[in-house]
Design a protein around this motif. Structure first.
Motif, PDB file in Angstrom:
ATOM      1  N   LEU A  32       0.861  -1.177   0.000  1.00 55.44           N
ATOM      2  CA  LEU A  32       0.000   0.000   0.000  1.00 55.44           C
ATOM      3  C   LEU A  32       0.899   1.229   0.000  1.00 55.44           C
ATOM      4  N   PHE A  33       0.625   2.171  -0.906  1.00 61.13           N
ATOM      5  CA  PHE A  33       1.404   3.397  -0.972  1.00 61.13           C
ATOM      6  C   PHE A  33       0.478   4.540  -0.558  1.00 61.13           C
ATOM      7  N   GLU A  34       0.585   4.941   0.704  1.00 61.66           N
ATOM      8  CA  GLU A  34      -0.295   5.978   1.225  1.00 61.66           C
ATOM      9  C   GLU A  34       0.190   7.364   0.793  1.00 61.66           C
ATOM     10  N   ILE A  35      -0.748   8.188   0.365  1.00 59.72           N
ATOM     11  CA  ILE A  35      -0.458   9.542  -0.084  1.00 59.72           C
ATOM     12  C   ILE A  35      -0.752  10.506   1.062  1.00 59.72           C
ATOM     13  N   GLN A  36       0.176  11.375   1.374  1.00 58.74           N
ATOM     14  CA  GLN A  36       0.079  12.354   2.460  1.00 58.74           C
ATOM     15  C   GLN A  36      -0.351  11.702   3.785  1.00 58.74           C
ATOM     16  N   PRO A  37       0.424  10.752   4.291  1.00 55.97           N
ATOM     17  CA  PRO A  37       0.024  10.056   5.518  1.00 55.97           C
ATOM     18  C   PRO A  37       0.002  10.945   6.765  1.00 55.97           C
ATOM     19  N   ASP A  38       0.744  12.059   6.750  1.00 55.54           N
ATOM     20  CA  ASP A  38       0.781  12.924   7.930  1.00 55.54           C
ATOM     21  C   ASP A  38      -0.217  14.075   7.862  1.00 55.54           C
ATOM     22  N   ALA A  39      -0.898  14.225   6.753  1.00 56.21           N
ATOM     23  CA  ALA A  39      -1.886  15.306   6.598  1.00 56.21           C
ATOM     24  C   ALA A  39      -3.287  14.716   6.735  1.00 56.21           C
ATOM     25  N   ALA A  40      -4.146  15.377   7.491  1.00 53.00           N
ATOM     26  CA  ALA A  40      -5.544  14.961   7.660  1.00 53.00           C
ATOM     27  C   ALA A  40      -5.638  13.457   7.928  1.00 53.00           C
ATOM     28  N   LYS A  41      -5.142  13.035   9.082  1.00 54.93           N
ATOM     29  CA  LYS A  41      -5.078  11.617   9.414  1.00 54.93           C
ATOM     30  C   LYS A  41      -6.451  10.967   9.577  1.00 54.93           C
ATOM     31  N   ASN A  42      -7.529  11.759   9.549  1.00 53.61           N
ATOM     32  CA  ASN A  42      -8.859  11.177   9.674  1.00 53.61           C
ATOM     33  C   ASN A  42      -9.383  10.643   8.341  1.00 53.61           C
ATOM     34  N   ILE A  43      -8.585  10.751   7.282  1.00 54.71           N
ATOM     35  CA  ILE A  43      -8.937  10.129   6.003  1.00 54.71           C
ATOM     36  C   ILE A  43      -7.694   9.498   5.401  1.00 54.71           C
ATOM     37  N   VAL A  44      -7.864   8.333   4.795  1.00 56.67           N
ATOM     38  CA  VAL A  44      -6.753   7.585   4.198  1.00 56.67           C
ATOM     39  C   VAL A  44      -6.892   7.675   2.686  1.00 56.67           C
ATOM     40  N   THR A  45      -5.814   8.085   2.018  1.00 57.21           N
ATOM     41  CA  THR A  45      -5.756   8.072   0.557  1.00 57.21           C
ATOM     42  C   THR A  45      -4.515   7.285   0.170  1.00 57.21           C
ATOM     43  N   ALA A  46      -4.683   6.327  -0.739  1.00 55.63           N
ATOM     44  CA  ALA A  46      -3.557   5.447  -1.057  1.00 55.63           C
ATOM     45  C   ALA A  46      -3.729   4.814  -2.426  1.00 55.63           C
ATOM     46  N   PHE A  47      -2.615   4.297  -2.937  1.00 56.96           N
ATOM     47  CA  PHE A  47      -2.612   3.457  -4.122  1.00 56.96           C
ATOM     48  C   PHE A  47      -2.290   2.041  -3.683  1.00 56.96           C
ATOM     49  N   ALA A  48      -2.891   1.083  -4.355  1.00 59.35           N
ATOM     50  CA  ALA A  48      -2.651  -0.320  -4.033  1.00 59.35           C
ATOM     51  C   ALA A  48      -2.915  -1.150  -5.282  1.00 59.35           C
ATOM     52  N   ARG A  49      -2.737  -2.450  -5.139  1.00 62.70           N
ATOM     53  CA  ARG A  49      -3.095  -3.380  -6.214  1.00 62.70           C
ATOM     54  C   ARG A  49      -4.057  -4.415  -5.644  1.00 62.70           C
ATOM     55  N   MET A  50      -5.100  -4.663  -6.422  1.00 60.31           N
ATOM     56  CA  MET A  50      -6.055  -5.720  -6.079  1.00 60.31           C
ATOM     57  C   MET A  50      -6.222  -6.583  -7.318  1.00 60.31           C
ATOM     58  N   GLU A  51      -5.917  -7.882  -7.159  1.00 64.60           N
ATOM     59  CA  GLU A  51      -5.938  -8.831  -8.268  1.00 64.60           C
ATOM     60  C   GLU A  51      -5.075  -8.339  -9.433  1.00 64.60           C
TER      61      GLU A  51
END
Length: 80
Positions: free
Chosen positions: A23-42
């Motif tokens: 999982l590659f989380e984008i801006q993990p230290d900003a607005a920690k109440n929401i998670v934005t990330a890139f990942a792979r599924m299948e």
């Protein structure tokens, strides 16, 4: 993944549902109440947006809304 008691806060552990736990989380230290990330599924690249109940009870404030909106626009621009 989600506790049985709806009043119990839980941490968004997305790594358990994506390929190889990558999982590659984008801006993990900003607005920690929401998670934005890139990942792979299948094997396909996906974008992930989710509120995190352990921070501010998952409330979507202006910082979280801006972070999510910018991420969604970026993903849309690259057809992710």
């Amino acid at each position: 993944l989600v506790p049985g008691d709806p009043n119990t806060p839980y941490d968004m552990n997305i790594r358990e549902v994506v390929d190889h736990g990558d999982l590659f989380e984008i801006q993990p230290d900003a607005a920690k109440n929401i998670v934005t990330a890139f990942a792979r599924m299948e094997g396909r690249t996906v974008s992930v947006v989710g509120n995190n109940p352990t921070t501010l009870a998952g409330c979507l404030d202006i910082g979280a809304s801006t972070k999510a909106a910018r991420f969604v626009r970026f993903c849309d621009a690259f057809h992710i």
